[in-house]
Scaffold this active site. Structure first.
Site, PDB file in Angstrom:
ATOM      1  N   ASP A 146       0.829  -1.208   0.000  1.00 36.33           N
ATOM      2  CA  ASP A 146       0.000   0.000   0.000  1.00 36.33           C
ATOM      3  C   ASP A 146       0.859   1.252   0.000  1.00 36.33           C
ATOM      4  O   ASP A 146       1.997   1.234   0.460  1.00 36.33           O
ATOM      5  CB  ASP A 146      -0.857   0.041   1.271  1.00 36.33           C
ATOM      6  CG  ASP A 146      -2.098  -0.816   1.153  1.00 36.33           C
ATOM      7  OD1 ASP A 146      -2.332  -1.371   0.066  1.00 36.33           O
ATOM      8  OD2 ASP A 146      -2.818  -0.935   2.163  1.00 36.33           O
ATOM      9  N   LYS A 194      -3.321   2.993  -2.446  1.00 36.22           N
ATOM     10  CA  LYS A 194      -4.368   3.983  -2.667  1.00 36.22           C
ATOM     11  C   LYS A 194      -4.173   5.058  -1.619  1.00 36.22           C
ATOM     12  O   LYS A 194      -3.894   4.769  -0.480  1.00 36.22           O
ATOM     13  CB  LYS A 194      -5.754   3.384  -2.473  1.00 36.22           C
ATOM     14  CG  LYS A 194      -5.964   2.081  -3.178  1.00 36.22           C
ATOM     15  CD  LYS A 194      -7.213   1.414  -2.656  1.00 36.22           C
ATOM     16  CE  LYS A 194      -7.325  -0.037  -3.057  1.00 36.22           C
ATOM     17  NZ  LYS A 194      -6.168  -0.868  -2.914  1.00 36.22           N
ATOM     18  N   GLY A 210      -1.183  -1.078   5.198  1.00 33.89           N
ATOM     19  CA  GLY A 210      -0.930  -0.148   6.299  1.00 33.89           C
ATOM     20  C   GLY A 210      -1.778  -0.505   7.512  1.00 33.89           C
ATOM     21  O   GLY A 210      -2.911  -0.969   7.373  1.00 33.89           O
ATOM     22  N   GLY A 211      -1.228  -0.330   8.707  1.00 34.42           N
ATOM     23  CA  GLY A 211      -1.993  -0.575   9.935  1.00 34.42           C
ATOM     24  C   GLY A 211      -2.350  -2.019  10.111  1.00 34.42           C
ATOM     25  O   GLY A 211      -1.513  -2.915   9.930  1.00 34.42           O
ATOM     26  N   THR A 249      -3.076  -0.933  14.412  1.00 34.23           N
ATOM     27  CA  THR A 249      -3.926   0.012  13.681  1.00 34.23           C
ATOM     28  C   THR A 249      -3.572   1.453  14.082  1.00 34.23           C
ATOM     29  O   THR A 249      -3.051   1.693  15.183  1.00 34.23           O
ATOM     30  CB  THR A 249      -5.422  -0.297  13.898  1.00 34.23           C
ATOM     31  OG1 THR A 249      -6.186   0.456  12.952  1.00 34.23           O
ATOM     32  CG2 THR A 249      -5.895   0.027  15.313  1.00 34.23           C
ATOM     33  N   MET A 259     -10.096   8.037   7.434  1.00 31.87           N
ATOM     34  CA  MET A 259     -10.396   8.549   6.081  1.00 31.87           C
ATOM     35  C   MET A 259     -11.481   9.619   6.122  1.00 31.87           C
ATOM     36  O   MET A 259     -12.383   9.627   5.287  1.00 31.87           O
ATOM     37  CB  MET A 259     -10.870   7.401   5.161  1.00 31.87           C
ATOM     38  CG  MET A 259      -9.833   6.339   4.947  1.00 31.87           C
ATOM     39  SD  MET A 259     -10.433   4.981   3.937  1.00 31.87           S
ATOM     40  CE  MET A 259     -11.349   4.021   5.128  1.00 31.87           C
TER      41      MET A 259
HETATM   42  N1  SAH Z   1      -5.713  -0.483   7.929  1.00 32.76           N
HETATM   43  C1  SAH Z   1      -5.335   0.857   8.353  1.00 32.76           C
HETATM   44  C2  SAH Z   1      -6.374   1.869   7.923  1.00 32.76           C
HETATM   45  C3  SAH Z   1      -6.465   2.016   6.417  1.00 32.76           C
HETATM   46  S1  SAH Z   1      -7.623   3.224   5.926  1.00 32.76           S
HETATM   47  C4  SAH Z   1      -5.122   0.859   9.860  1.00 32.76           C
HETATM   48  O1  SAH Z   1      -5.450  -0.121  10.525  1.00 32.76           O
HETATM   49  O2  SAH Z   1      -4.593   1.840  10.383  1.00 32.76           O
HETATM   50  C5  SAH Z   1      -6.553   4.621   5.691  1.00 32.76           C
HETATM   51  C6  SAH Z   1      -6.823   5.645   6.757  1.00 32.76           C
HETATM   52  O3  SAH Z   1      -6.235   5.218   7.983  1.00 32.76           O
HETATM   53  C7  SAH Z   1      -6.221   7.014   6.509  1.00 32.76           C
HETATM   54  O4  SAH Z   1      -7.060   7.793   5.682  1.00 32.76           O
HETATM   55  C8  SAH Z   1      -6.160   7.574   7.914  1.00 32.76           C
HETATM   56  O5  SAH Z   1      -7.440   8.011   8.353  1.00 32.76           O
HETATM   57  C9  SAH Z   1      -5.815   6.337   8.720  1.00 32.76           C
HETATM   58  N2  SAH Z   1      -4.364   6.208   8.927  1.00 32.76           N
HETATM   59  C10 SAH Z   1      -3.544   5.266   8.450  1.00 32.76           C
HETATM   60  N3  SAH Z   1      -2.286   5.445   8.886  1.00 32.76           N
HETATM   61  C11 SAH Z   1      -2.306   6.542   9.668  1.00 32.76           C
HETATM   62  C12 SAH Z   1      -1.337   7.248  10.412  1.00 32.76           C
HETATM   63  N4  SAH Z   1      -0.048   6.861  10.460  1.00 32.76           N
HETATM   64  N5  SAH Z   1      -1.739   8.352  11.103  1.00 32.76           N
HETATM   65  C13 SAH Z   1      -3.021   8.769  11.085  1.00 32.76           C
HETATM   66  N6  SAH Z   1      -3.978   8.125  10.398  1.00 32.76           N
HETATM   67  C14 SAH Z   1      -3.640   7.038   9.701  1.00 32.76           C
END
Ligand code: SAH
Length: 259
Positions: free
Chosen positions: A37, A59, A90-91, A120, A172
């Site tokens: 990602d 994305k 991510g996350g 997350t 988001m």
């Molecule tokens: N799976 C990811 C979320 C993906 S959706 C998770 O568990 O974190 C993508 C959204 O996650 C972004 O638009 C933002 O709102 C949030 N996000 C992801 N990484 C972030 C970060 N380092 N700091 C703040 N918000 C984050």
């Protein structure tokens, strides 16, 4: 045609290498193909072997580099070649990560898979800025919501919206701050409900802004974000503070506006 391809759907955490789990590290070190990602950082990608094929399918908001259909097809094609594929997200893959769409597609195509969790963004933000997501007697639940849905509409009919004991974390959603503010006030949340706006949570450049619910949209408007952003609403966020590490790296002018 027989193949031993396998797909690991792996959570990379919110960006900092310290949040990568040992499971994710092992999967990365043995990866032969990596689909990642946009939010995954360079130093995490470098944990995969040099000879590993690395493809960004990321994305960011509305900017789609590769469609979900293409990502699904690519995962299957690489696994059918017999490769150990890592789909790095991510996350945590299970939080707004489209992981179920990808698992179902893999199953339809007879590809074995496993999922490895990640930290997350909300958990990383809570640790970095020292606030709880739940707090005995004050915050008995935490809800992860999004201001972005498949068809672009925002639907905020949720029972936790008007519960003063519920922590809300919006993913988001920075583009929808005004709508979130007015919906929550209309639902009966107090104007003074603490809010936090956190950009780049869990990373050294992480930044936090704090305020009250009736100021949420203005606070978001005044910020020029370049990284991903979370919004937190609820009494638990009133405990947010700059930690020692943050105080050392943030300039004085930025700090003075914070509690
Ligand atoms: N799976 C990811 C979320 C993906 S959706 C998770 O568990 O974190 C993508 C959204 O996650 C972004 O638009 C933002 O709102 C949030 N996000 C992801 N990484 C972030 C970060 N380092 N700091 C703040 N918000 C984050």
């Amino acid at each position: 045609m027989p193949h031993n391809g396998f797909v690991s759907l792996v959570g990379a955490g919110p960006g900092d290498i310290d949040h990568v789990t040992l499971g994710a590290l092992k999967a990365l070190q043995t990866a032969q193909a990596l689909l990642y990602d946009a939010l995954v950082s360079e130093d995490i990608l470098s944990l995969a072997p040099q000879r590993c094929v690395k493809i960004c399918v990321g994305k960011r908001g509305d900017r789609l580099s590769v469609s979900q259909d293409k990502t699904n097809a690519l995962m299957v094609r690489l696994a059918q070649k017999g490769l150990q594929v890592v789909r790095l997200k991510g996350g945590d893959p299970s939080v707004f990560g489209r992981v179920e769409e990808e698992r179902l597609y893999l199953e339809q195509h007879g590809i074995d898979h496993k999922t490895l969790p990640g930290v997350t963004a909300a958990s990383a933000a809570a640790a970095q800025f020292s606030f709880p997501l739940t707090h005995r007697g004050e915050a008995r639940s935490v809800t992860f919501l999004t201001g972005r849905t498949k068809d672009g509409a925002i639907d905020l009919r949720h029972e936790s919206l008007n519960d003063p004991m519920a922590s809300l974390v919006f993913y988001m959603s920075s583009h929808n701050a005004a709508h979130i503010e007015s919906s929550l006030l209309k639902a009966g949340r107090s104007k003074q409900t603490p809010v936090v706006i956190i950009e780049n949570a869990g990373r050294p450049e992480g930044q936090m802004r704090t305020g009250a619910l009736d100021d949420l949209a203005r606070l978001v408007d005044h910020a020029a974000f370049s990284g991903p952003v979370l919004l937190g609403v609820g009494s638990a966020f009133g405990y947010a503070r700059q930690t020692l590490v943050q105080r050392q790296v943030l300039p004085v002018a930025t700090r003075s506006g914070m509690r």
